[in-house]
Design a protein around this motif. Structure first.
Motif, short mmCIF file in Angstrom:
data_model
loop_
_atom_site.label_atom_id
_atom_site.label_comp_id
_atom_site.label_asym_id
_atom_site.label_seq_id
_atom_site.Cartn_x
_atom_site.Cartn_y
_atom_site.Cartn_z
N ARG A 147 0.85 -1.03 -0.15
CA ARG A 147 0.07 -0.01 0.03
C ARG A 147 0.92 1.13 0.17
O ARG A 147 0.61 2.21 -0.66
N VAL A 150 2.10 1.71 -3.40
CA VAL A 150 1.08 2.15 -4.17
C VAL A 150 1.06 3.62 -4.17
O VAL A 150 0.91 4.36 -4.90
N GLY A 151 0.99 4.02 -2.98
CA GLY A 151 1.06 5.55 -2.49
C GLY A 151 2.17 6.40 -3.34
O GLY A 151 1.72 7.36 -4.14
N GLU A 154 1.39 6.14 -7.15
CA GLU A 154 0.42 7.20 -7.41
C GLU A 154 0.95 8.77 -7.42
O GLU A 154 0.66 9.45 -8.42
N LYS A 155 1.97 8.79 -6.48
CA LYS A 155 2.61 9.94 -6.45
C LYS A 155 3.32 10.28 -7.76
O LYS A 155 3.45 11.19 -8.39
N LEU A 157 3.08 8.55 -10.61
CA LEU A 157 2.27 8.88 -11.53
C LEU A 157 1.59 10.10 -11.98
O LEU A 157 1.78 10.64 -13.04
N ALA A 158 1.35 10.96 -10.79
CA ALA A 158 1.09 12.19 -10.89
C ALA A 158 2.18 13.17 -11.37
O ALA A 158 1.82 14.06 -12.41
#
Length: 312
Positions: A147, A150-151, A154-155, A157-158
């Motif tokens: 997790r 994943v965070g 995601e960061k 990815l942004a």
């Protein structure tokens, strides 16, 4: 047989049992299944259920009628059979009891084996449960880590999306610049084509000029060959003069050496007079002057040598 079936069709609706039996026998002779509807088709009417019941009753009565009577056993045979039957029953009972006892014991052993296996399986299950509990804890830790990853992803990815947006803007700018460069390149290409035409024209002019220079060079070579021949002839003449001058110089040098030797000899002689010494000295000086003049003449002739022209 077909004629019998055809003759049976179309009879009155009030059908007797005999007619139904005849129709059934006709179907049997025709190797067809006897059904209520088949009987109705032959008899020309009637309830198929009733027709089938009449035929079945007829078959049952025929079976009972055709059964032959069984003869009774003699008394001796009956008694022997009864004794053998009793002995057989007793033996079967004993075997049954024995088999039951063996079956019970076998079942008890199987139950004990099953209980022992169940205990082992329970212990194994408890161990596996402990391992599973530990694995669950590890999986929960891994899940928490995933997790977290994943965070982070995601960061990232942004950030990548933002960078892609910036790159898209930059790409649009580059495309505009590329279009401008292509337009300028097209204009430059057209200018280059025009310059190539001019260059080819100038090259053709230079080729013509080079051909004219080649013709002129051939003329100069011809004249130079003539001059070179004259220079070689003059060189041969100068060589002969230098050779004669060198011979004369060698002769004068030899004479000078001889006079110096005579002068040295004269100095050693006390009886010779000073007049002879002065005479010899004057002759020696004259010879020196003559040798110097010859050397000067040879030196003056060397610059007058005609230099050979270089071949083109």
């Amino acid at each position: 047989m077909k004629e019998e079936l055809d003759s049976a069709v179309g009879r009155p609706a009030d059908i007797t049992d005999e007619r139904i039996i005849e129709a059934g026998e006709a179907l049997v002779r025709a190797n067809r299944n006897v059904t209520g509807f088949a009987l109705r088709k032959i008899t020309g009417g009637g309830d198929p259920k009733r027709l089938k019941e009449v035929w079945d009753k007829h078959n049952v009565s025929q079976s009972v009628t055709n059964a032959e009577p069984v003869a009774e056993l003699p008394v001796e045979v009956a008694e022997t059979l009864a004794a053998m039957t009793k002995a057989l029953v007793d033996k079967i009972n004993a075997l049954t009891v024995e088999l039951n006892d063996k079956a019970v014991k076998t079942q008890e052993r199987r139950v004990a084996d099953v209980l022992r296996a169940a205990g082992e399986q329970q212990a194994q299950a408890e161990r596996e449960l402990a391992d599973a509990s530990q694995a669950v804890d590890e999986l929960e830790a891994m899940l928490a880590e995933e997790r977290s990853r994943v965070g982070e992803l995601e960061k990232r990815l942004a950030e990548v999306l933002a960078a892609d947006q910036a790159k898209a803007v930059e790409l649009a700018t580059l495309r505009e610049r590329l279009e401008a460069v292509e337009k300028n390149a097209k204009v430059a290409g057209e200018q280059h084509v025009a310059e190539q035409v001019q260059f080819r024209q100038a090259l053709a002019d230079q080729k013509r000029a080079a051909q004219e220079l080649a013709v002129e060079r051939d003329k100069v070579k011809t004249e130079l060959t003539k001059v070179q021949a004259k220079a070689e002839a003059a060189e041969e003449s100068h060589k002969e003069e230098r050779k004669r001058a060198a011979t004369e110089l060698q002769r004068v040098a030899d004479k000078l050496i001889k006079l110096e030797a005579e002068r040295d000899g004269a100095k050693g002689e006390a009886g010779k007079t000073r007049e002879e010494l002065a005479k010899l000295t004057g002759q020696l000086e004259a010879m020196k002057i003559q040798a110097a003049q010859l050397m000067q003449a040879i030196g003056n002739q060397q610059p007058e040598k005609t230099e050979k022209p270089k071949k083109v």
